[in-house]
Motif scaffolding. Structure first.
Motif, PDB file in Angstrom:
ATOM      1  N   ALA A  43     -20.377 -14.630 -41.786  1.00  0.00           N
ATOM      2  CA  ALA A  43     -21.136 -13.713 -41.532  1.00  0.00           C
ATOM      3  C   ALA A  43     -20.766 -12.443 -41.960  1.00  0.00           C
ATOM      4  N   LEU A  46     -21.293 -12.635 -46.153  1.00  0.00           N
ATOM      5  CA  LEU A  46     -22.717 -12.539 -46.331  1.00  0.00           C
ATOM      6  C   LEU A  46     -23.123 -10.697 -46.170  1.00  0.00           C
ATOM      7  N   GLY A  47     -22.551 -10.476 -44.638  1.00  0.00           N
ATOM      8  CA  GLY A  47     -23.431  -8.993 -44.688  1.00  0.00           C
ATOM      9  C   GLY A  47     -22.537  -8.136 -45.585  1.00  0.00           C
ATOM     10  N   PRO A 107     -26.712 -10.555 -40.648  1.00  0.00           N
ATOM     11  CA  PRO A 107     -26.207 -11.660 -40.252  1.00  0.00           C
ATOM     12  C   PRO A 107     -25.345 -11.726 -39.006  1.00  0.00           C
ATOM     13  N   MET A 110     -27.555 -11.559 -36.053  1.00  0.00           N
ATOM     14  CA  MET A 110     -28.514 -12.991 -35.700  1.00  0.00           C
ATOM     15  C   MET A 110     -27.526 -13.898 -35.268  1.00  0.00           C
ATOM     16  N   ALA A 111     -26.166 -14.132 -35.573  1.00  0.00           N
ATOM     17  CA  ALA A 111     -25.212 -14.991 -35.034  1.00  0.00           C
ATOM     18  C   ALA A 111     -25.192 -14.780 -33.476  1.00  0.00           C
ATOM     19  N   TRP A 157     -36.432 -11.110 -38.378  1.00  0.00           N
ATOM     20  CA  TRP A 157     -35.049 -11.596 -38.443  1.00  0.00           C
ATOM     21  C   TRP A 157     -34.492 -11.644 -36.773  1.00  0.00           C
ATOM     22  N   ALA A 161     -33.837 -15.315 -34.786  1.00  0.00           N
ATOM     23  CA  ALA A 161     -32.524 -15.830 -34.297  1.00  0.00           C
ATOM     24  C   ALA A 161     -32.606 -16.253 -32.802  1.00  0.00           C
TER      25      ALA A 161
END
Length: 407
Positions: A43, A46-47, A107, A110-111, A157, A161
């Motif tokens: 994460a 990606l972020g 990301p 959302m996780a 988004w 999630a």
């Protein structure tokens, strides 16, 4: 060395592996900390890639530090999901207020939201989700992002999630409930099987054990009542009868264990159940045992042989075929004959074959052999098919090996 090939050697497919991971209880993971650390790293990368790609709002040193802190908090998401979410919100809020790339935290957020939804109730998920989405929209508004598309994209988004987490939570709960129900059903079957085995063993052995006790008492009385006039012949006869009863009980126990391994239809029947069996199969029945006692194990074997013969007759000769059942005692042998008038069919090729795909001739031979008997099956000279079993009325052990519990 040759290696096996084909479907059996392939590992689980990616879709099956993903389904297993989604349905698995998070607390049962083999290495939860390592898995959460890997998720946090993914994460974060990606972020960072998303934030770095936004050249207009690329984070400064403080923004990168806040982004890294939010990602590191994910390591504890499994054990403390609400606390981790609070830390992430505390990092993301100043990150947004300082004018950094707002999608870079998506990301990580959302996780964290997925974890809260997958591990909590729907009410908690809805409350927390509404608060986080409101904070996100407020942070975007402070940055001057008033375009509806950006607001809906970010909110979408986050809501996605939450929905995924709720779906996974419900799926895990359903799978756990099904497993618990299957475990309860299995335990119920095991309990019923134990009771059935106990009843069968009692029915088959109670008489023999009682008889052994009575004859032992008689022998003891003969030895102690008149020692000066000891009747050796009477003592020998009593001991011989005890030995015979022990051998009979041993054979019945061996047969019971063998039959219980194959039977799944309730308590062992005997010859008294043949009238009902013949009536249900519309067969003609003739039973003449001349008053000879038929041991329970032999009666059970005879019943099952007749049952399977009638089943094969209906299967191969058709429902309109007429079957004749004859059970008679001749000396120390019980002769069981089942004949039908259906079309001639090929006999079993040998002791290891059967003309049908079920229990068949092989199973009937095994039943007869289990009590020391024999079985023949084949076309009748006048047409149809005939099964003939010769079962000893005094069951004898097949061999002299000690009793073993069958699996």
């Amino acid at each position: 060395m040759n290696r096996p090939t084909g479907e059996a050697t392939r590992g689980p497919r990616p879709g099956e592996r993903l389904t297993h991971l989604l349905h698995r209880d998070p607390g049962l993971a083999a290495h939860p900390l390592r898995a959460d650390a890997a998720l946090a790293a993914g994460a974060a990368l990606l972020g960072a890639a998303i934030a770095y790609a936004d050249t207009a709002l690329r984070p400064d040193a403080t923004g990168w530090a806040l982004l890294t802190g939010a990602a590191l908090a994910l390591v504890g998401r499994r054990r403390h999901p609400m606390a981790v979410l609070a830390v992430i919100v505390a990092c993301i809020a100043p990150y947004q207020l300082l004018g950094n790339a707002h999608m870079g935290t998506m990301p990580i957020a959302m996780a964290a939201l997925y974890t809260v939804a997958a591990t909590g109730t729907v009410r908690r998920t809805a409350t927390v989700g509404a608060g986080v989405v409101a904070i996100a929209i407020a942070g975007m508004s402070v940055n001057g992002v008033h375009r509806a598309f950006d607001v809906f994209r970010t909110s979408g988004w986050l809501v996605a999630a939450l929905v995924l987490g709720v779906a996974v939570h419900n799926s895990r709960a359903y799978v756990a409930e099904q497993r618990a129900a299957a475990a309860r059903e299995s335990e119920r079957h095991l309990t019923e099987e134990r009771l059935r085995i106990a009843r069968d063993l009692h029915d088959l052995l109670a008489h023999s054990i009682t008889l052994i006790g009575v004859r032992t008492s008689v022998a003891a009385h003969v030895l102690t009542a008149s020692p000066d006039r000891l009747d050796r012949a009477a003592v020998a006869a009593a001991l011989d009868s005890i030995a015979d009863t022990c051998r009979e009980a041993r054979a019945e126990l061996r047969t019971t264990l063998t039959v219980l391994r194959a039977d799944e239809h309730g308590p062992l029947p005997d010859l008294t159940g043949l009238p009902d069996l013949a009536r249900s199969a519309k067969a003609e029945l003739s039973v003449d045992t001349h008053g000879v006692r038929v041991p329970p194990a032999v009666g059970a074997a005879a019943y099952r042989i007749v049952q399977e013969s009638l089943t094969n007759a209906v299967r191969h000769a058709g429902p309109d075929a007429t079957a004749h059942i004859r059970v008679e005692a001749a000396g120390r042998t019980l002769r069981v004959t089942v004949t039908d008038d259906g079309p001639v069919r090929a006999p079993a090729a040998g002791p290891g074959s059967a003309p049908d795909s079920g229990f068949g001739i092989l199973g009937m031979r095994e039943r007869a052999r289990s009590v020391g008997g024999t079985l023949e099956a084949g076309p009748h000279p006048d047409g149809g098919f005939q099964v003939t079993a010769h079962l000893p009325l005094v069951p004898r052990p097949v061999d002299d090996k000690p009793l073993e519990a069958t699996a």
